[in-house]
Design an enzyme around this catalytic site. Structure first.
Site, PDB file in Angstrom:
ATOM      1  N   TYR A 157      35.623  35.282  42.994  1.00 36.55           N
ATOM      2  CA  TYR A 157      35.588  35.075  41.550  1.00 36.55           C
ATOM      3  C   TYR A 157      34.693  33.893  41.200  1.00 36.55           C
ATOM      4  CZ  TYR A 157      39.706  38.075  41.735  1.00 36.55           C
ATOM      5  OH  TYR A 157      40.573  39.107  41.969  1.00 36.55           O
ATOM      6  N   HIS A 207      36.844  37.852  35.753  1.00 33.25           N
ATOM      7  CA  HIS A 207      38.002  36.982  35.965  1.00 33.25           C
ATOM      8  C   HIS A 207      37.956  35.761  35.057  1.00 33.25           C
ATOM      9  CE1 HIS A 207      41.427  35.581  38.504  1.00 33.25           C
ATOM     10  NE2 HIS A 207      41.560  36.892  38.668  1.00 33.25           N
ATOM     11  N   HIS A 307      47.125  46.578  36.664  1.00 34.93           N
ATOM     12  CA  HIS A 307      46.783  45.541  37.633  1.00 34.93           C
ATOM     13  C   HIS A 307      47.463  45.848  38.972  1.00 34.93           C
ATOM     14  CE1 HIS A 307      46.715  40.930  38.554  1.00 34.93           C
ATOM     15  NE2 HIS A 307      45.527  41.465  38.788  1.00 34.93           N
TER      16      HIS A 307
END
Length: 399
Positions: A157, A207, A307
């Site tokens: 990320y 993210h 998710h």
């Protein structure tokens, strides 16, 4: 006499070094119990306290079939609501009650939700790498294993290996350079599409690592590479900016893993500003609100993409998959893979074959928990480093 709740317990286990919280609801029917996911990895002990000190005395003695009334009254029993700790605690209770319902009926949960719309749910896997070539190699390996939807990252990320110009005394944290990260993402997808063509569906997870105007720019610059979706491009605090993203480009947008409160997703759905809703089901309170959310999304053309990372327990993954196969507006399911160790602790896990995940057809969620094996992997008292994101000058940045 109705079957009633006799005990509510929380089991925290970390077979893969990630704290997973599972709620076990026991009943007045000998041997009948249910399991639910309450995983809030970074605050597991707070969830356990909420379950055992507050939800347990609230729930014991209530009829297990009254799950809707239990959910509604539990949500307001503390007056303040829609927070991650209490939502996860309630999710564990709620999923467990759905599990028990299925066992009492002798039916899998997906049949209680209306029955299957499909036999299995298509999944996306994660391909990361230190550079473009390594990402490509990992994408091709997943393709060869039968996966047709692949999330592509380069260095995790926000990227890695950036040249950082930090001030003296800068605090510890996971430093990254947003501008270098955004440039790298565009170059990555240009490289991947030039090598593999348009057939594979490629995704990317921002993210929440960009300020709003840079998120708009990235979504525009990625448009030529036809992503399946761009994920969590901004945090919940900045949802007003999704109007500008939609006005500027046609890159499909997925959003929601940090959502707790319906007021966070309602504007995005009502105004058709996102294409996929990807809430963490335990974060919003369990299967009861998630099935309602899926139904709400349907007439607005928003599809589901729940998710599904490593910090969802296998019980939570099972709940995701049951909802996936029963929802007409299913889009895609994130899948991190379940190791042999996890499958030993949680027998009956959903199984992936050729890019699809299949739910267990046993009654309830079809998954169990071996408590003796779970106790071999006790709670880990650590804070994940990746949550401590910082800009090059040391400023904290919300991941």
């Amino acid at each position: 006499m109705p079957v009633t709740i006799t005990d509510v317990r929380t089991i925290i286990t970390a077979p893969e070094g990630i704290n997973l919280a599972v709620v076990k609801v026991e009943t007045s029917e000998p041997g009948l119990y249910g399991l639910g996911c309450a995983t809030f990895t970074q605050r597991s002990l707070a969830v356990r306290t909420a379950v055992e000190d507050y939800l347990k005395p609230f729930a014991v003695g209530k009829a297990v079939l009254d799950s809707e009334d239990i959910w509604q009254t539990a949500m307001v029993s503390g007056y303040w609501r829609n927070g991650p700790v209490l939502n996860n605690a309630l999710s564990g209770l709620d999923m467990a009650l759905w599990d028990i319902k299925g066992k009492l009926a002798g039916m899998p949960v997906y049949d209680l939700l209306g029955g299957k719309c499909r036999e299995a749910a298509a999944v996306y896997r994660h391909a990361d790498g230190r550079d473009k070539a390594e990402v490509l190699d990992n994408v091709l390996a997943l393709r060869d294993d039968g996966f047709r939807y692949i999330r592509c990252q380069m260095g995790g990320y926000g990227g890695r290996g950036h040249t950082l110009h930090k001030p003296e005394g800068a605090g510890p944290g996971a430093y990254f350079d947003p501008a270098a990260y955004a440039r790298g993402v565009v170059r990555l997808f240009e490289f991947l599409r030039s090598r593999i063509g348009p057939e594979l569906e490629l995704l990317h997870d921002t993210h929440e690592r960009l300020v709003p105007i840079e998120a708009v720019r990235l979504a525009k610059e990625l448009e030529p590479f036809r992503l399946f979706f761009l994920e969590d491009v901004l945090p919940p605090e900045q949802i007003d900016w999704f109007r500008m993203i939609r006005q500027q480009c046609a890159t499909p947008i997925a959003m929601g893993e940090l959502f707790n409160n319906p007021q966070e997703w309602l504007p995005l759905i009502r105004e058709q500003l996102i294409d996929y809703i990807r809430v963490h089901i335990s974060q919003i309170g369990g299967l009861t609100p998630a099935r309602k959310l899926a139904i709400l999304c349907e007439p607005f053309g928003v599809r589901t993409a729940w998710h599904g990372p490593g910090d969802v327990s296998p019980v939570g993954h099972a709940a995701n998959v049951h909802l996936d196969v029963a929802s007409i507006n299913f889009g895609i399911q994130e899948w991190c893979g379940l190791s042999e160790r996890l499958q030993e602790v949680f027998p009956g896990c959903p199984q992936v074959r050729d890019g699809y995940v299949y739910p267990n057809s046993g009654p309830g969620l079809g998954i169990d928990l071996d408590e003796a094996k779970a106790m071999q992997y006790p709670f880990l008292d650590t804070i994940p480093q990746w949550t401590m994101a910082r800009l090059p000058d040391g400023t904290s940045f919300r991941p």
